[in-house]
Motif scaffolding. Structure first.
Motif, PDB file in Angstrom:
ATOM      1  N   ALA A   1       0.846  -1.197   0.000  1.00  0.00           N
ATOM      2  CA  ALA A   1       0.000   0.000   0.000  1.00  0.00           C
ATOM      3  C   ALA A   1       0.882   1.246   0.000  1.00  0.00           C
ATOM      4  O   ALA A   1       1.971   1.247   0.572  1.00  0.00           O
ATOM      5  CB  ALA A   1      -0.908  -0.003   1.228  1.00  0.00           C
TER       6      ALA A   1
ATOM      7  N   VAL B   1      -3.909   8.623  -1.526  1.00  0.00           N
ATOM      8  CA  VAL B   1      -3.622   7.238  -1.157  1.00  0.00           C
ATOM      9  C   VAL B   1      -4.223   6.332  -2.202  1.00  0.00           C
ATOM     10  O   VAL B   1      -5.346   6.575  -2.682  1.00  0.00           O
ATOM     11  CB  VAL B   1      -4.200   6.895   0.236  1.00  0.00           C
ATOM     12  CG1 VAL B   1      -3.959   5.422   0.579  1.00  0.00           C
ATOM     13  CG2 VAL B   1      -3.588   7.793   1.308  1.00  0.00           C
TER      14      VAL B   1
ATOM     15  N   ALA C   1      -6.261   3.495  -3.203  1.00  0.00           N
ATOM     16  CA  ALA C   1      -7.336   2.792  -2.499  1.00  0.00           C
ATOM     17  C   ALA C   1      -7.057   1.295  -2.464  1.00  0.00           C
ATOM     18  O   ALA C   1      -6.743   0.685  -3.488  1.00  0.00           O
ATOM     19  CB  ALA C   1      -8.669   3.075  -3.173  1.00  0.00           C
ATOM     20  N   ALA C   2      -7.172   0.716  -1.261  1.00  0.00           N
ATOM     21  CA  ALA C   2      -6.935  -0.713  -1.101  1.00  0.00           C
ATOM     22  C   ALA C   2      -8.233  -1.491  -0.924  1.00  0.00           C
ATOM     23  O   ALA C   2      -8.217  -2.708  -0.800  1.00  0.00           O
ATOM     24  CB  ALA C   2      -6.023  -0.952   0.097  1.00  0.00           C
TER      25      ALA C   2
ATOM     26  N   GLU D   1     -13.304   0.878   1.883  1.00  0.00           N
ATOM     27  CA  GLU D   1     -13.228   1.832   2.981  1.00  0.00           C
ATOM     28  C   GLU D   1     -12.068   2.802   2.757  1.00  0.00           C
ATOM     29  O   GLU D   1     -10.990   2.398   2.325  1.00  0.00           O
ATOM     30  CB  GLU D   1     -13.038   1.094   4.309  1.00  0.00           C
ATOM     31  CG  GLU D   1     -14.196   0.193   4.682  1.00  0.00           C
ATOM     32  CD  GLU D   1     -15.497   0.971   4.835  1.00  0.00           C
ATOM     33  OE1 GLU D   1     -15.448   2.102   5.363  1.00  0.00           O
ATOM     34  OE2 GLU D   1     -16.545   0.455   4.416  1.00  0.00           O
TER      35      GLU D   1
ATOM     36  N   SER E   1      -8.810   4.999   3.345  1.00  0.00           N
ATOM     37  CA  SER E   1      -7.613   4.808   4.167  1.00  0.00           C
ATOM     38  C   SER E   1      -7.394   6.021   5.058  1.00  0.00           C
ATOM     39  O   SER E   1      -7.721   7.150   4.693  1.00  0.00           O
ATOM     40  CB  SER E   1      -6.388   4.603   3.271  1.00  0.00           C
ATOM     41  OG  SER E   1      -6.531   3.453   2.471  1.00  0.00           O
ATOM     42  N   GLU E   2      -6.816   5.775   6.240  1.00  0.00           N
ATOM     43  CA  GLU E   2      -6.506   6.855   7.164  1.00  0.00           C
ATOM     44  C   GLU E   2      -5.012   7.120   7.148  1.00  0.00           C
ATOM     45  O   GLU E   2      -4.195   6.195   7.071  1.00  0.00           O
ATOM     46  CB  GLU E   2      -6.962   6.505   8.585  1.00  0.00           C
ATOM     47  CG  GLU E   2      -6.805   7.653   9.566  1.00  0.00           C
ATOM     48  CD  GLU E   2      -7.293   7.296  10.956  1.00  0.00           C
ATOM     49  OE1 GLU E   2      -7.777   8.194  11.673  1.00  0.00           O
ATOM     50  OE2 GLU E   2      -7.183   6.117  11.343  1.00  0.00           O
TER      51      GLU E   2
ATOM     52  N   ASP F   1     -10.714  10.253   1.544  1.00  0.00           N
ATOM     53  CA  ASP F   1     -12.083   9.851   1.209  1.00  0.00           C
ATOM     54  C   ASP F   1     -12.668  10.640   0.045  1.00  0.00           C
ATOM     55  O   ASP F   1     -13.872  10.625  -0.178  1.00  0.00           O
ATOM     56  CB  ASP F   1     -12.993  10.013   2.441  1.00  0.00           C
ATOM     57  CG  ASP F   1     -12.989  11.431   2.997  1.00  0.00           C
ATOM     58  OD1 ASP F   1     -12.274  12.288   2.440  1.00  0.00           O
ATOM     59  OD2 ASP F   1     -13.682  11.666   4.010  1.00  0.00           O
TER      60      ASP F   1
ATOM     61  N   LEU G   1       0.728   5.875   6.663  1.00  0.00           N
ATOM     62  CA  LEU G   1      -0.527   5.138   6.591  1.00  0.00           C
ATOM     63  C   LEU G   1      -0.832   4.574   7.977  1.00  0.00           C
ATOM     64  O   LEU G   1       0.009   3.915   8.590  1.00  0.00           O
ATOM     65  CB  LEU G   1      -0.422   4.004   5.573  1.00  0.00           C
ATOM     66  CG  LEU G   1      -0.270   4.408   4.107  1.00  0.00           C
ATOM     67  CD1 LEU G   1       0.023   3.183   3.245  1.00  0.00           C
ATOM     68  CD2 LEU G   1      -1.521   5.112   3.596  1.00  0.00           C
TER      69      LEU G   1
ATOM     70  N   ALA H   1      -2.780   2.185   8.824  1.00  0.00           N
ATOM     71  CA  ALA H   1      -2.909   0.726   8.866  1.00  0.00           C
ATOM     72  C   ALA H   1      -1.571   0.014   8.954  1.00  0.00           C
ATOM     73  O   ALA H   1      -1.467  -1.059   9.562  1.00  0.00           O
ATOM     74  CB  ALA H   1      -3.678   0.246   7.635  1.00  0.00           C
ATOM     75  N   THR H   2      -0.526   0.603   8.365  1.00  0.00           N
ATOM     76  CA  THR H   2       0.766  -0.094   8.288  1.00  0.00           C
ATOM     77  C   THR H   2       1.915   0.671   8.919  1.00  0.00           C
ATOM     78  O   THR H   2       2.972   0.090   9.184  1.00  0.00           O
ATOM     79  CB  THR H   2       1.134  -0.365   6.817  1.00  0.00           C
ATOM     80  OG1 THR H   2       1.309   0.898   6.141  1.00  0.00           O
ATOM     81  CG2 THR H   2       0.047  -1.173   6.116  1.00  0.00           C
TER      82      THR H   2
END
Length: 268
Positions: free
Chosen positions: A168, A183, A185-186, A189, A191-192, A208, A238, A240-241
């Motif tokens: 990502a 970002v 999109a993965a 939803e 991504s933050e 978003d 990111l 998430a990661t």
């Protein structure tokens, strides 16, 4: 009596001026006819470089990559500080199957005209053709800054996908009033992303706002963080990661004491 600067310039014959104007007008509709008019103007004082640039474009339109590359090399030698000349050389050499040379000219053009969409695209295309996507990273981030240009976004996505190698990714840059970015999109939803300084979360935002076009990219906006001294580097990652976005760390744009972003505000 002192001579004016205009007096030092070569006088262009009226017939040559008319031929140049006619060649330019015919370039899109009849490139063969335009080429016939432009060739004799090579070497004409006052028109040589203009004719050279036009002929490069005409040869590319007609699929004559070899001649375009020869002419583009000449243009780059005549005007090494011209971003347009170096961009044309990069495009022509890439189309002639000489991607490493193309990349050199493209990077030179990008250093001369970093805000020019054509030079950015030339770097990305040459880097991909040369199998060296990382060499086009800065240009790809610059291409991401044109959200209304789906072709530019698509080209940036292709290069950054290659650099990320399946991971990502996102990109961030500074505007006059905020940190902006995008970002890839993965999923469905958004991504933050997190804004960090010395490991402390100063802000967060959701990517978003989907871009027009087929590329799966969404934008975010982060207002300047509160209480961060000017000149402080901040990281954008990111959520998430924890992976840093391309272009991070960055200097935040000056602004009011606010860490609010587009999307949810800071959470403890």
């Amino acid at each position: 009596m002192a001579r004016s600067d205009d007096a030092l310039l070569p006088e262009v014959p009226a017939a040559a001026q008319r031929a140049m104007a006619a060649a330019g007008a015919l370039a899109a509709a009849d490139p063969a006819a335009a080429t016939a008019l432009a060739w004799p103007l090579l070497g004409q004082p006052g028109l040589h470089v203009q004719a050279l640039v036009l002929l490069i474009d005409l040869c590319r339109r007609q699929g004559d990559a070899r001649t375009a590359a020869l002419l583009a090399g000449r243009a780059a030698r005549l005007a090494p500080k011209s971003g347009r000349a170096r961009t044309l050389a990069a495009m022509a050499l890439r189309e002639a199957g000489r991607p490493e040379e193309a990349l050199g000219h493209a990077l030179a053009a990008f250093s001369l005209t970093p805000d020019d969409l054509a030079s950015q695209a030339a770097v990305a295309l040459a880097a991909l053709a040369a199998g060296r996507p990382a060499a086009g990273l800065d240009a790809a981030v610059a291409l991401c800054r044109a959200p209304a240009q789906p072709e530019a976004t698509g080209l940036a996505v292709g290069l950054l996908d290659a650099v990320a190698d399946g991971a990502a990714w996102g990109a961030v840059w500074t505007t006059d009033a905020a940190l902006a970015g995008c970002v890839r999109a993965a999923g469905p939803e958004p991504s933050e992303v997190l804004l960090l300084a010395d490991g402390v979360v100063l802000g967060r935002a959701l990517a978003d706002r989907a871009r027009p076009g087929p590329a799966p990219v969404a934008d975010f906006l982060l207002a300047p963080p509160a209480g961060v001294p000017d000149g402080t580097l901040v990281a954008v990652v990111l959520a998430a990661t924890g992976s840093p976005l391309f272009g991070s760390p960055v200097f935040p744009a000056p602004g009011p004491d606010s860490a609010a972003g587009h999307g949810p505000g800071p959470r403890n």
